[in-house]
Design a protein around this motif. Sequence first.
Motif, mmCIF file in Angstrom:
data_model
loop_
_atom_site.group_PDB
_atom_site.id
_atom_site.type_symbol
_atom_site.label_atom_id
_atom_site.label_comp_id
_atom_site.label_asym_id
_atom_site.label_seq_id
_atom_site.Cartn_x
_atom_site.Cartn_y
_atom_site.Cartn_z
ATOM 1 N N ILE A 1 27.947 44.749 5.740
ATOM 2 C CA ILE A 1 27.381 44.061 4.636
ATOM 3 C C ILE A 1 27.959 43.984 3.473
ATOM 4 C CG2 ILE A 1 24.993 43.824 3.352
ATOM 5 C CD1 ILE A 1 24.678 43.556 6.251
ATOM 6 N N MET A 2 28.729 45.109 3.083
ATOM 7 C CA MET A 2 29.545 45.408 1.671
ATOM 8 C C MET A 2 30.779 44.185 1.995
ATOM 9 S SD MET A 2 29.628 49.521 2.172
ATOM 10 C CE MET A 2 30.948 49.636 0.892
ATOM 11 N N GLU A 3 31.254 44.206 3.082
ATOM 12 C CA GLU A 3 32.355 43.158 3.081
ATOM 13 C C GLU A 3 31.806 41.578 3.038
ATOM 14 O OE1 GLU A 3 35.643 43.667 3.161
ATOM 15 O OE2 GLU A 3 36.205 45.726 3.938
ATOM 16 N N ALA A 4 31.068 41.433 3.637
ATOM 17 C CA ALA A 4 30.278 39.947 3.522
ATOM 18 C C ALA A 4 29.897 39.546 2.106
ATOM 19 C CB ALA A 4 29.078 39.858 4.419
ATOM 20 N N GLY A 5 29.187 40.762 1.490
ATOM 21 C CA GLY A 5 28.794 40.427 0.220
ATOM 22 C C GLY A 5 30.103 40.301 -0.790
ATOM 23 N N ALA A 6 31.103 41.171 -0.757
ATOM 24 C CA ALA A 6 32.252 40.841 -1.325
ATOM 25 C C ALA A 6 32.934 39.832 -1.110
ATOM 26 C CB ALA A 6 33.306 42.383 -1.436
ATOM 27 N N LEU B 1 23.204 48.400 -1.715
ATOM 28 C CA LEU B 1 23.939 47.509 -1.108
ATOM 29 C C LEU B 1 23.615 46.186 -2.142
ATOM 30 C CD1 LEU B 1 24.070 48.088 2.665
ATOM 31 C CD2 LEU B 1 26.027 48.014 1.035
ATOM 32 N N ASN B 2 22.514 45.825 -2.427
ATOM 33 C CA ASN B 2 22.102 44.603 -3.171
ATOM 34 C C ASN B 2 22.959 44.772 -4.576
ATOM 35 O OD1 ASN B 2 20.733 43.332 -1.140
ATOM 36 N ND2 ASN B 2 18.788 44.119 -1.429
ATOM 37 N N VAL B 3 22.713 45.911 -5.218
ATOM 38 C CA VAL B 3 23.155 46.116 -6.866
ATOM 39 C C VAL B 3 24.659 46.024 -6.659
ATOM 40 C CG1 VAL B 3 23.117 47.694 -8.556
ATOM 41 C CG2 VAL B 3 21.056 47.173 -7.422
ATOM 42 N N PHE B 4 25.253 46.873 -5.816
ATOM 43 C CA PHE B 4 26.523 47.124 -5.912
ATOM 44 C C PHE B 4 27.371 45.903 -5.215
ATOM 45 C CE2 PHE B 4 26.389 51.934 -5.503
ATOM 46 C CZ PHE B 4 25.597 51.999 -6.659
ATOM 47 N N TYR B 5 27.043 45.368 -4.076
ATOM 48 C CA TYR B 5 27.713 44.382 -3.621
ATOM 49 C C TYR B 5 27.275 42.819 -3.432
ATOM 50 C CZ TYR B 5 30.293 48.402 -2.130
ATOM 51 O OH TYR B 5 30.889 49.784 -2.064
ATOM 52 N N GLY B 6 26.068 42.713 -4.025
ATOM 53 C CA GLY B 6 25.457 41.305 -3.954
ATOM 54 C C GLY B 6 24.989 40.689 -2.827
ATOM 55 N N ALA B 7 24.493 41.844 -1.947
ATOM 56 C CA ALA B 7 24.322 41.545 -0.583
ATOM 57 C C ALA B 7 22.979 40.626 -0.467
ATOM 58 C CB ALA B 7 24.121 42.550 0.369
ATOM 59 N N GLY B 8 22.078 40.566 -1.276
ATOM 60 C CA GLY B 8 20.826 39.757 -1.379
ATOM 61 C C GLY B 8 19.895 39.802 -0.201
ATOM 62 N N VAL B 9 19.962 41.111 0.587
ATOM 63 C CA VAL B 9 19.072 41.332 1.933
ATOM 64 C C VAL B 9 18.019 42.253 1.413
ATOM 65 C CG1 VAL B 9 21.195 40.454 3.191
ATOM 66 C CG2 VAL B 9 20.619 43.084 2.718
#
Length: 364
Positions: free
Chosen positions: A174-179, A134-142
């Motif tokens: 998380i994906m939507e929040a990051g994107a 999730l961090n790599v693909f969507y920049g979530a940073g969690v």
Amino acid sequence: MPTLNEEEGIAECIDRIKNALVDIGVYGEIIVSDDSTDRTPEIAREMGAIVVNPDGKGYGYAYQYAFEHARGEFIAIGDADCTYDFEELPKLYDLVANGDADMAMGSRLEGKILPGSMPKLHQYVGNPLLTKFLNVFYGAGVSDAHSGMRVFTQDALATMDCETTGMEFASEMIMEAGARGLTIEEVPITYHARAGEAKLDSFRDGWRHVKFMLENAPGYLFSVPGFVLGTFGLLLMGLAFFHVSLGGFTPGAHSMMAGSLLTLVGYQIASMGVFATITTNPIRKPEDRVTTWITNNLRLEQGATLGTIIFGAGAAYGAVLFGQWASSGFSQLPLLMADVVALTAVVLGIQIVFGSFFLSAIAE
């Protein structure tokens, strides 16, 4: 809270939520989204919770159904099995209420995981690996993407616009929040042993998360691997054709054939990234310049023309090679590497031409 036969833990969870609301100093409502066959809904109602019964199945659907009934400016979510101590909610609420985050999450991996509360496979492999994706693909940073204890605003919920109904709902948030550029903050929490029987299927539910993440990131699933394979294939073909030595190794005919295969496969995989971007409207669209330019600018005529040129060049080169063979009385075959170059260009040109027509058809 979504519940499926949680009569052993629901009362303690509600008590802790009430204590958290007193600590925060706000009025709140407790919504239980229930699909139980035991006494869970009766216990929840007796303790003052609002019980709703979703008309569909799934972990994500239970949440989505409950959100429709939530009236508060802020929403807190969590499981009803006592794994999360809801008396820690004020730490998450403060981050959102103060405007420091659109969504706050409790991090189990940065906090304390009590003995017997999480399988070692989840603690050291599953959760860290899925979080890395999730961090790599969507920049979530969690640090703990699948923690179920979260607080967010109604505005953030509307912005995320989640749609999934299964376990992958946790990832989708998380994906939507990051994107969409929402701010996610975490605070360490303590994770406890669950009350009652576990419902999670580690491998099946883990695969659903991975599958959903990959399907919504065609740049990482298709475009990047395709470009890497294609570029390496072309490089290998060039080294073999011009007899360039690398560290004492000189690529030959077999390297040429391998390069041809990688070039064609690379193009095919990269083109799938373009097709997926256009047809599926993924959460994380490819950001590389080539895919972005193709999806935004390429037209049928341009693609068909490029494919025709490549096909024509390959066919012309092949005709020259055939002419040389014929002039020798069909006794002296052309060099194998030259044949591979011609054949690769012909096949690649055909793929580009018909791929352009397909792209045009699905883009209409």
